[in-house]
Design an enzyme around this catalytic site. Structure first.
Site, PDB file in Angstrom:
ATOM      1  N   LYS A 126       4.995 -45.036  13.758  1.00 18.74           N
ATOM      2  CA  LYS A 126       5.043 -43.573  13.732  1.00 18.74           C
ATOM      3  C   LYS A 126       4.690 -43.060  12.345  1.00 18.74           C
ATOM      4  O   LYS A 126       5.127 -43.640  11.350  1.00 18.74           O
ATOM      5  CB  LYS A 126       6.435 -43.086  14.126  1.00 18.74           C
ATOM      6  CG  LYS A 126       6.704 -43.283  15.597  1.00 18.74           C
ATOM      7  CD  LYS A 126       8.034 -42.714  16.014  1.00 18.74           C
ATOM      8  CE  LYS A 126       8.217 -42.903  17.511  1.00 18.74           C
ATOM      9  NZ  LYS A 126       9.573 -42.692  17.949  1.00 18.74           N
ATOM     10  N   MET A 127       3.942 -41.964  12.314  1.00 16.58           N
ATOM     11  CA  MET A 127       3.546 -41.370  11.033  1.00 16.58           C
ATOM     12  C   MET A 127       4.013 -39.913  10.998  1.00 16.58           C
ATOM     13  O   MET A 127       3.888 -39.198  11.995  1.00 16.58           O
ATOM     14  CB  MET A 127       2.011 -41.412  10.898  1.00 16.58           C
ATOM     15  CG  MET A 127       1.512 -40.910   9.568  1.00 16.58           C
ATOM     16  SD  MET A 127      -0.287 -41.080   9.433  1.00 16.58           S
ATOM     17  CE  MET A 127      -0.779 -39.778  10.545  1.00 16.58           C
ATOM     18  N   PRO A 128       4.544 -39.466   9.851  1.00 11.50           N
ATOM     19  CA  PRO A 128       4.938 -38.055   9.746  1.00 11.50           C
ATOM     20  C   PRO A 128       3.737 -37.122   9.900  1.00 11.50           C
ATOM     21  O   PRO A 128       2.603 -37.499   9.590  1.00 11.50           O
ATOM     22  CB  PRO A 128       5.522 -37.964   8.335  1.00 11.50           C
ATOM     23  CG  PRO A 128       5.944 -39.354   7.999  1.00 11.50           C
ATOM     24  CD  PRO A 128       4.931 -40.243   8.661  1.00 11.50           C
ATOM     25  N   GLY A 131       2.524 -34.334   4.909  1.00 10.61           N
ATOM     26  CA  GLY A 131       2.766 -35.204   3.756  1.00 10.61           C
ATOM     27  C   GLY A 131       2.367 -34.541   2.460  1.00 10.61           C
ATOM     28  O   GLY A 131       2.175 -33.324   2.397  1.00 10.61           O
ATOM     29  N   LEU A 132       2.254 -35.363   1.437  1.00 10.43           N
ATOM     30  CA  LEU A 132       1.821 -34.886   0.117  1.00 10.43           C
ATOM     31  C   LEU A 132       0.547 -35.630  -0.259  1.00 10.43           C
ATOM     32  O   LEU A 132       0.515 -36.866  -0.220  1.00 10.43           O
ATOM     33  CB  LEU A 132       2.898 -35.166  -0.940  1.00 10.43           C
ATOM     34  CG  LEU A 132       2.493 -34.803  -2.378  1.00 10.43           C
ATOM     35  CD1 LEU A 132       2.600 -33.286  -2.600  1.00 10.43           C
ATOM     36  CD2 LEU A 132       3.337 -35.539  -3.417  1.00 10.43           C
ATOM     37  N   GLY A 133      -0.487 -34.879  -0.662  1.00  3.74           N
ATOM     38  CA  GLY A 133      -1.694 -35.493  -1.202  1.00  3.74           C
ATOM     39  C   GLY A 133      -1.550 -35.628  -2.709  1.00  3.74           C
ATOM     40  O   GLY A 133      -0.987 -34.743  -3.362  1.00  3.74           O
ATOM     41  N   ASP A 158      -0.093 -39.630   0.402  1.00  4.37           N
ATOM     42  CA  ASP A 158      -1.474 -40.104   0.438  1.00  4.37           C
ATOM     43  C   ASP A 158      -1.983 -40.366  -0.973  1.00  4.37           C
ATOM     44  O   ASP A 158      -1.953 -39.488  -1.830  1.00  4.37           O
ATOM     45  CB  ASP A 158      -2.368 -39.044   1.103  1.00  4.37           C
ATOM     46  CG  ASP A 158      -3.817 -39.499   1.165  1.00  4.37           C
ATOM     47  OD1 ASP A 158      -4.092 -40.495   1.870  1.00  4.37           O
ATOM     48  OD2 ASP A 158      -4.673 -38.885   0.500  1.00  4.37           O
ATOM     49  N   TYR A 163      -8.003 -42.673  -6.946  1.00  4.52           N
ATOM     50  CA  TYR A 163      -7.235 -41.614  -7.634  1.00  4.52           C
ATOM     51  C   TYR A 163      -6.613 -42.141  -8.935  1.00  4.52           C
ATOM     52  O   TYR A 163      -6.122 -41.372  -9.747  1.00  4.52           O
ATOM     53  CB  TYR A 163      -6.112 -41.048  -6.755  1.00  4.52           C
ATOM     54  CG  TYR A 163      -6.565 -40.434  -5.444  1.00  4.52           C
ATOM     55  CD1 TYR A 163      -7.913 -40.184  -5.180  1.00  4.52           C
ATOM     56  CD2 TYR A 163      -5.641 -40.100  -4.453  1.00  4.52           C
ATOM     57  CE1 TYR A 163      -8.321 -39.636  -3.972  1.00  4.52           C
ATOM     58  CE2 TYR A 163      -6.043 -39.546  -3.251  1.00  4.52           C
ATOM     59  CZ  TYR A 163      -7.386 -39.328  -3.012  1.00  4.52           C
ATOM     60  OH  TYR A 163      -7.783 -38.779  -1.818  1.00  4.52           O
ATOM     61  N   LYS A 192      -6.395 -46.181  -0.074  1.00  6.78           N
ATOM     62  CA  LYS A 192      -7.790 -46.339   0.390  1.00  6.78           C
ATOM     63  C   LYS A 192      -8.546 -47.241  -0.579  1.00  6.78           C
ATOM     64  O   LYS A 192      -8.264 -47.208  -1.780  1.00  6.78           O
ATOM     65  CB  LYS A 192      -8.504 -44.983   0.424  1.00  6.78           C
ATOM     66  CG  LYS A 192      -7.661 -43.833   0.957  1.00  6.78           C
ATOM     67  CD  LYS A 192      -8.393 -42.516   0.957  1.00  6.78           C
ATOM     68  CE  LYS A 192      -7.465 -41.360   1.313  1.00  6.78           C
ATOM     69  NZ  LYS A 192      -6.705 -40.817   0.178  1.00  6.78           N
ATOM     70  N   HIS A 224     -12.423 -45.540   2.156  1.00  8.91           N
ATOM     71  CA  HIS A 224     -12.494 -44.167   1.626  1.00  8.91           C
ATOM     72  C   HIS A 224     -13.765 -43.439   2.091  1.00  8.91           C
ATOM     73  O   HIS A 224     -13.737 -42.232   2.343  1.00  8.91           O
ATOM     74  CB  HIS A 224     -12.446 -44.221   0.091  1.00  8.91           C
ATOM     75  CG  HIS A 224     -11.859 -43.001  -0.527  1.00  8.91           C
ATOM     76  ND1 HIS A 224     -11.036 -43.051  -1.625  1.00  8.91           N
ATOM     77  CD2 HIS A 224     -11.957 -41.689  -0.232  1.00  8.91           C
ATOM     78  CE1 HIS A 224     -10.667 -41.822  -1.955  1.00  8.91           C
ATOM     79  NE2 HIS A 224     -11.220 -40.984  -1.132  1.00  8.91           N
TER      80      HIS A 224
HETATM   81  P1  NAP Z   1      -5.521 -28.907  -1.194  1.00  4.59           P
HETATM   82  O1  NAP Z   1      -4.307 -29.544  -0.654  1.00  4.59           O
HETATM   83  O2  NAP Z   1      -6.413 -28.196  -0.258  1.00  4.59           O
HETATM   84  O3  NAP Z   1      -5.167 -27.877  -2.337  1.00  4.59           O
HETATM   85  C1  NAP Z   1      -4.405 -28.247  -3.441  1.00  4.59           C
HETATM   86  C2  NAP Z   1      -4.227 -26.995  -4.274  1.00  4.59           C
HETATM   87  O4  NAP Z   1      -3.431 -26.074  -3.533  1.00  4.59           O
HETATM   88  C3  NAP Z   1      -3.529 -27.250  -5.563  1.00  4.59           C
HETATM   89  O5  NAP Z   1      -4.212 -26.513  -6.569  1.00  4.59           O
HETATM   90  C4  NAP Z   1      -2.116 -26.695  -5.347  1.00  4.59           C
HETATM   91  O6  NAP Z   1      -1.628 -26.131  -6.536  1.00  4.59           O
HETATM   92  C5  NAP Z   1      -2.350 -25.623  -4.323  1.00  4.59           C
HETATM   93  N1  NAP Z   1      -1.215 -25.440  -3.439  1.00  4.59           N
HETATM   94  C6  NAP Z   1      -0.538 -26.390  -2.729  1.00  4.59           C
HETATM   95  N2  NAP Z   1       0.425 -25.838  -1.985  1.00  4.59           N
HETATM   96  C7  NAP Z   1       0.371 -24.505  -2.216  1.00  4.59           C
HETATM   97  C8  NAP Z   1       1.132 -23.419  -1.746  1.00  4.59           C
HETATM   98  N3  NAP Z   1       2.121 -23.585  -0.870  1.00  4.59           N
HETATM   99  N4  NAP Z   1       0.809 -22.179  -2.184  1.00  4.59           N
HETATM  100  C9  NAP Z   1      -0.198 -22.002  -3.078  1.00  4.59           C
HETATM  101  N5  NAP Z   1      -0.960 -22.995  -3.567  1.00  4.59           N
HETATM  102  C10 NAP Z   1      -0.669 -24.255  -3.131  1.00  4.59           C
HETATM  103  O7  NAP Z   1      -6.427 -29.958  -2.022  1.00  4.59           O
HETATM  104  P2  NAP Z   1      -6.196 -31.473  -2.451  1.00  4.59           P
HETATM  105  O8  NAP Z   1      -4.860 -31.766  -2.998  1.00  4.59           O
HETATM  106  O9  NAP Z   1      -7.344 -31.850  -3.278  1.00  4.59           O
HETATM  107  O10 NAP Z   1      -6.332 -32.207  -1.045  1.00  4.59           O
HETATM  108  C11 NAP Z   1      -5.213 -32.674  -0.329  1.00  4.59           C
HETATM  109  C12 NAP Z   1      -5.144 -34.177  -0.352  1.00  4.59           C
HETATM  110  O11 NAP Z   1      -6.166 -34.730   0.476  1.00  4.59           O
HETATM  111  C13 NAP Z   1      -5.436 -34.797  -1.720  1.00  4.59           C
HETATM  112  O12 NAP Z   1      -4.359 -34.657  -2.598  1.00  4.59           O
HETATM  113  C14 NAP Z   1      -5.750 -36.197  -1.325  1.00  4.59           C
HETATM  114  O13 NAP Z   1      -4.556 -36.919  -1.110  1.00  4.59           O
HETATM  115  C15 NAP Z   1      -6.519 -35.994  -0.028  1.00  4.59           C
HETATM  116  N6  NAP Z   1      -7.993 -36.011  -0.217  1.00  4.59           N
HETATM  117  C16 NAP Z   1      -8.694 -36.990   0.403  1.00  4.59           C
HETATM  118  C17 NAP Z   1     -10.071 -37.036   0.275  1.00  4.59           C
HETATM  119  C18 NAP Z   1     -10.847 -38.120   0.950  1.00  4.59           C
HETATM  120  O14 NAP Z   1     -12.043 -38.280   0.682  1.00  4.59           O
HETATM  121  N7  NAP Z   1     -10.233 -38.887   1.804  1.00  4.59           N
HETATM  122  C19 NAP Z   1     -10.749 -36.073  -0.482  1.00  4.59           C
HETATM  123  C20 NAP Z   1     -10.006 -35.075  -1.085  1.00  4.59           C
HETATM  124  C21 NAP Z   1      -8.628 -35.047  -0.945  1.00  4.59           C
HETATM  125  P3  NAP Z   1      -0.132 -26.466  -7.071  1.00  4.59           P
HETATM  126  O15 NAP Z   1      -0.174 -27.854  -7.633  1.00  4.59           O
HETATM  127  O16 NAP Z   1       0.077 -25.412  -8.090  1.00  4.59           O
HETATM  128  O17 NAP Z   1       0.790 -26.325  -5.911  1.00  4.59           O
END
Ligand code: NAP
Length: 385
Positions: A126-128, A131-133, A158, A163, A192, A224
């Site tokens: 099971k997966m939540p 989560g937190l990126g 994640d 990263y 990844k 990835h």
């Molecule tokens: P995101 O979640 O779309 O946006 C993050 C931004 O949103 C941060 O600047 C954060 O600032 C802000 N934020 C978060 N919660 C908020 C809220 N409740 N109200 C206002 N602002 C908010 O972008 P992301 O972190 O880049 O992407 C999410 C995750 O996806 C990554 O962390 C990573 O784990 C994964 N990812 C995977 C890939 C892939 O190729 N597989 C690519 C990109 C990302 P604060 O820090 O100030 O809250």
């Protein structure tokens, strides 16, 4: 043969077939696939009832009613089609759907349980749902963000080799387990491996992730991106699954064409595909394609990604819906994802945002609100992959 004749004689397109059987020991074996071949446009229930001859006398009306009650899956996912089934327990059945069926075949979409806030993967784990990126979080900022998430009930983290923060994520998880008494089994960590040199020598790269995280096992490992060595790298992950060092495996940045070519070459159906998904880039054609293979979809950049969040969170349609529910725009976007069957991993280092991003279960968007957000799609990718 009687069943063959019946199925050849009648067109059950659009009908639902709910199988039940008594058998010596073999259960359904290939029967459901055979029914699916003869009636490709019928929906075949994923949870058949299988009673062994030796147990027939012990089956009660209550047993049958419990089975029938569990069939609400048909209302929730009417697109569910052929899948092997069993009464031997939800987890084993789900595990077989992924690990026993041929990757690429259509099967039942996984069900989001909003009460437990978890989804059963085809790997049997099971997966939540939220989560937190941790992309772009490093050092103490990363450790504190992960610990803050765990303190606020988040159980899905994640990370990725790329990263450069697996050590911090592992440290934060170990410290939170120790300080908050959270059992390892409750926490779900995804990492990844990256194209290029990592996928060229996958065994060493996978082991390096395990070593950096230092959590005993990894809950989920993804490729990835597609790469010329991706099949080789995936097969290496399959070996780590067999060895019990990785529990589930999947892909990231794989779309319809990539999946179509990739799936027939591997043995274990991916449990997860993680792709860019937000209201301005919705992937409405890709998501059902993945889900119908029994693969869970997870969205990255759920809030648009850094540099784009202000525009998305300030979108008048989203802020209007948020105001109507007394919620924030971020919560509305995350909830929209969940109601589409997409797991969310918003990134944040702000404890208030981290907490806010967990409060997604006490409200529900109406069909009209979902449609309003669906209409915001611009096919606007916020990153190149
Ligand atoms: P995101 O979640 O779309 O946006 C993050 C931004 O949103 C941060 O600047 C954060 O600032 C802000 N934020 C978060 N919660 C908020 C809220 N409740 N109200 C206002 N602002 C908010 O972008 P992301 O972190 O880049 O992407 C999410 C995750 O996806 C990554 O962390 C990573 O784990 C994964 N990812 C995977 C890939 C892939 O190729 N597989 C690519 C990109 C990302 P604060 O820090 O100030 O809250």
């Amino acid at each position: 043969m009687a069943v063959y004749s019946f199925l050849e004689e009648y067109d059950l397109a659009g009908k639902t077939i709910i199988p039940f059987v008594t058998s010596g020991a073999s259960g359904f074996t290939g029967t459901l696939d055979a029914i699916g071949d003869l009636q490709p446009d019928a929906r075949i229930c994923t949870k058949g009832f299988d009673v062994k001859h030796a147990n027939v006398a012990a089956v009660t009306e209550d047993d049958v009613n419990k089975w029938l009650d569990g069939l609400s899956i048909l209302e929730e996912f009417p697109q569910a089609s052929s899948i092997a089934s069993s009464t031997t327990g939800e987890e084993e059945s789900a595990a077989r759907a992924g690990y026993g069926s041929q990757p690429g075949q259509d099967t039942a979409a996984a069900v989001f349980d909003f009460e437990t806030q978890r989804v059963m993967l085809n790997s049997g784990y099971k997966m939540p749902l939220n989560g937190l990126g941790t992309y772009s979080l490093h050092g103490d900022t990363c450790v504190n963000a992960v610990k803050s998430a765990l303190e606020n009930g988040v159980r899905l983290i994640d990370t990725a080799s790329a990263y450069g923060n697996e050590e911090e994520v592992g440290r934060a998880v170990r410290e939170a387990m120790e300080e908050l008494g959270i059992p390892r089994e409750e926490i779900f960590v995804i990492t990844k491996i990256y194209p290029g040199s990592e996928m060229a020598s996958p065994e060493a790269s996978i082991q390096a992730c395990l070593d950096r995280l230092d959590l005993g096992y990894v809950d989920m490992m993804l490729l990835h991106h597609p790469d010329r060595n991706d099949v080789k790298a995936y097969k290496a992950m399959e070996k780590f699954v067999e060895a019990g060092k990785i529990r589930s495996i999947g892909l990231s940045n794989w779309y319809v064409a990539e999946l179509t070519g990739f799936l027939p070459q591997v043995s274990i159906t991916p449990a997860l595909v993680q792709n860019e998904i937000h209201p301005y880039y919705q992937e409405n054609d890709v998501i059902p394609f993945i889900q119908e293979k029994g693969i869970v979809v997870q969205g990255w950049y759920p809030l648009g990604g850094r540099g784009h969040t202000a525009e998305l969170l300030g979108d008048p349609v989203i802020s209007g819906i948020a105001a109507a529910h007394g919620k924030t725009s971020a919560q509305v976007i995350l909830r929209w994802n969940l109601q589409k069957g997409v797991v969310v991993i918003p990134g944040s280092s702000n404890p208030d945002h981290i907490k806010e991003n967990t409060e997604l279960y006490g409200f529900e968007l109406t069909d009209a609100e979902m449609a309003q957000i669906n209409a915001l799609d611009r096919n606007e990718k916020h990153d190149w992959y």
